[in-house]
Design a protein around this motif. Structure first.
Motif, PDB file in Angstrom:
ATOM      1  N   ARG A 155      29.251  41.486  49.989  1.00  7.75           N
ATOM      2  CA  ARG A 155      29.257  42.564  49.034  1.00  7.75           C
ATOM      3  C   ARG A 155      30.262  42.525  48.012  1.00  7.75           C
ATOM      4  O   ARG A 155      31.289  43.106  48.479  1.00  7.75           O
ATOM      5  CB  ARG A 155      29.163  44.009  49.753  1.00  7.75           C
ATOM      6  CG  ARG A 155      28.059  43.766  51.005  1.00  7.75           C
ATOM      7  CD  ARG A 155      26.700  44.045  50.202  1.00  7.75           C
ATOM      8  NE  ARG A 155      25.292  44.419  51.523  1.00  7.75           N
ATOM      9  CZ  ARG A 155      24.630  44.351  51.288  1.00  7.75           C
ATOM     10  NH1 ARG A 155      23.842  44.052  50.119  1.00  7.75           N
ATOM     11  NH2 ARG A 155      23.573  44.833  52.174  1.00  7.75           N
ATOM     12  N   PRO A 156      29.986  42.249  46.687  1.00  2.00           N
ATOM     13  CA  PRO A 156      31.126  42.189  45.902  1.00  2.00           C
ATOM     14  C   PRO A 156      31.861  43.645  45.765  1.00  2.00           C
ATOM     15  O   PRO A 156      30.993  44.618  45.665  1.00  2.00           O
ATOM     16  CB  PRO A 156      30.617  41.646  44.542  1.00  2.00           C
ATOM     17  CG  PRO A 156      29.176  41.049  45.030  1.00  2.00           C
ATOM     18  CD  PRO A 156      28.658  41.785  46.231  1.00  2.00           C
ATOM     19  N   VAL A 157      33.025  43.573  45.572  1.00  2.00           N
ATOM     20  CA  VAL A 157      33.833  44.926  45.498  1.00  2.00           C
ATOM     21  C   VAL A 157      33.663  45.506  44.077  1.00  2.00           C
ATOM     22  O   VAL A 157      33.881  44.831  43.020  1.00  2.00           O
ATOM     23  CB  VAL A 157      35.290  44.862  45.849  1.00  2.00           C
ATOM     24  CG1 VAL A 157      35.854  46.405  45.719  1.00  2.00           C
ATOM     25  CG2 VAL A 157      35.459  44.432  47.449  1.00  2.00           C
ATOM     26  N   ASP A 158      33.145  46.878  43.799  1.00  2.00           N
ATOM     27  CA  ASP A 158      33.106  47.062  42.548  1.00  2.00           C
ATOM     28  C   ASP A 158      33.488  48.768  42.519  1.00  2.00           C
ATOM     29  O   ASP A 158      34.243  49.103  43.580  1.00  2.00           O
ATOM     30  CB  ASP A 158      31.479  47.022  42.224  1.00  2.00           C
ATOM     31  CG  ASP A 158      30.580  47.802  43.311  1.00  2.00           C
ATOM     32  OD1 ASP A 158      31.078  48.720  43.853  1.00  2.00           O
ATOM     33  OD2 ASP A 158      29.402  47.362  43.505  1.00  2.00           O
ATOM     34  N   THR A 159      32.857  49.439  41.481  1.00  5.30           N
ATOM     35  CA  THR A 159      33.314  51.010  41.490  1.00  5.30           C
ATOM     36  C   THR A 159      32.120  51.684  41.514  1.00  5.30           C
ATOM     37  O   THR A 159      31.989  52.988  41.363  1.00  5.30           O
ATOM     38  CB  THR A 159      33.816  51.007  40.014  1.00  5.30           C
ATOM     39  OG1 THR A 159      32.821  50.784  38.959  1.00  5.30           O
ATOM     40  CG2 THR A 159      35.061  50.523  39.829  1.00  5.30           C
TER      41      THR A 159
END
Length: 367
Positions: A155-159
């Motif tokens: 899961r790509p880290v995002d905002t």
């Protein structure tokens, strides 16, 4: 020959997008069956013995989605390809390759649904990464379980969905403050946030200075938050951090693992350590109570603390008096004729040596 030895280090830390090679970046790793995320609780290589007979990594915890994940820097991993199907992953000041003594990287097998099965190989034997098969528990560890717990999402880290937020430690005059000590550089994302280092600390006061731009890796800071909700105090890991370039009196603890067999902790010392708090409506660093610590003895993971001389005051207030240790802070129990030195240390008895002391909250000169 492959074995399902569930505990393969941050091994599992790889479940990627549906592509042959995962792009370099920051990710969280989530099991497709239990939904739990991987958290690195221990970065000590001595606690990860790898041999031809044993690939067991007991310091990897899995955590259900929620605040325990979204406020937790130990769930964030920088993942990058090192050749072919092999990857390394960095978290909590270490990496898979380093923590295994240079013995392993992680191999990824892409699955039809876009998830990955991950395994490490050493001395001709490979071990798959697998979570505990129980779905209902909030926390567990990697274990020897059925193949249904082998698949992982990256899961790509995002905002948005995979954000990292600051949980405030204290509210002072309508403002919220928390500390963080992360192994990666990061920038503030939510509006109304500020980051500070502590440039001076002495007597019963401290001074702090705002840090602009990217917060360098391994830089403990105080963060002024926009609210009491971590979802409104978001930060974003980046790779382009530089040195702080200024004095910082704050220190940090990355891990707080207290299992009987494997320990990785920073023990709290009330004579030289202060944790964030408040005093008389002011931001302060104070002596920690048992509830502020892990097992009432150890500093919390990924939090900052102030290191002070062993004769420092019990409470250091923002912009307090740093020359004598005296300011408007009210010492506890000063109405019972107790004596204190100028830096706030309680004396065992009435002083006989000439000097200036504190009694009942007032300066007293002993001649």
């Amino acid at each position: 020959m492959k074995k399902t030895l569930g505990l393969l280090l941050l091994s599992a830390c790889f479940a990627y997008n549906a592509q042959a090679q995962l792009a370099r970046g920051f990710y969280r790793i989530q099991n497709t069956y239990t939904n739990r995320y991987i958290s690195l609780t221990d970065n000590d290589p001595a606690n990860y013995p790898v041999s031809a007979a044993n690939i067991t990594m007991p310091g990897i915890k899995t955590i259900k989605p929620g605040e325990a994940v979204y406020t937790n820097p130990s769930t964030i991993y920088l993942i990058y390809n090192v050749g072919g199907t092999q990857y390394d992953m960095e978290a909590q000041g270490t990496s898979i390759h380093y923590i295994t003594g240079g013995k392993m990287y992680i191999n990824l097998d892409l699955q039809s649904d876009g998830s990955y099965q991950a395994y490490g190989t050493y001395s001709g034997i490979s071990a798959w990464l697998a979570d505990d098969s129980e779905q209902d528990v909030d926390e567990s560890f990697l274990k020897n379980r059925s193949s249904k717990t082998r698949n992982w999402w990256a899961r790509p880290v995002d905002t948005a969905n995979e954000y990292l937020g600051i949980k405030p430690d204290v509210e002072v005059d309508g403002k919220y403050y928390g500390t963080i000590y992360a192994s990666f550089p990061f920038k503030l994302v939510s509006g109304g946030m500020k980051a500070y280092c502590v440039t001076e600390a002495a007597g019963s006061g401290f001074k702090m200075e705002e840090i602009s731009g990217v917060i360098p890796a391994l830089t403990p800071v105080i963060v002024e938050c926009s609210s009491n909700s971590p979802a409104e105090n978001k930060i974003l890991p980046v790779e382009d951090g530089s040195e702080l370039g200024k004095t910082n009196k704050l220190y940090g603890a990355l891990c707080a693992r207290v299992s009987p067999k494997y320990r990785n902790v920073v023990q709290y010392d009330a004579t030289t350590m202060r944790t964030i708090g408040k005093s008389d409506g002011k931001l302060a660093f104070v002596k920690a109570s048992g509830s502020d610590l892990v097992a009432s003895l150890y500093l919390r993971a990924n939090k900052a603390y102030l290191l002070v001389p062993n004769d420092a005051a019990s409470t250091l207030v923002l912009n307090g008096n740093m020359d004598t240790g005296i300011n408007d802070v009210k010492y506890e129990n000063t109405t019972n004729n107790r004596w204190y030195s100028l830096d706030g240390r309680e004396l065992k008895s009435e002083p006989t040596k000439k000097g200036i002391y504190i009694k009942n909250g007032k300066k007293v000169i002993v001649k």
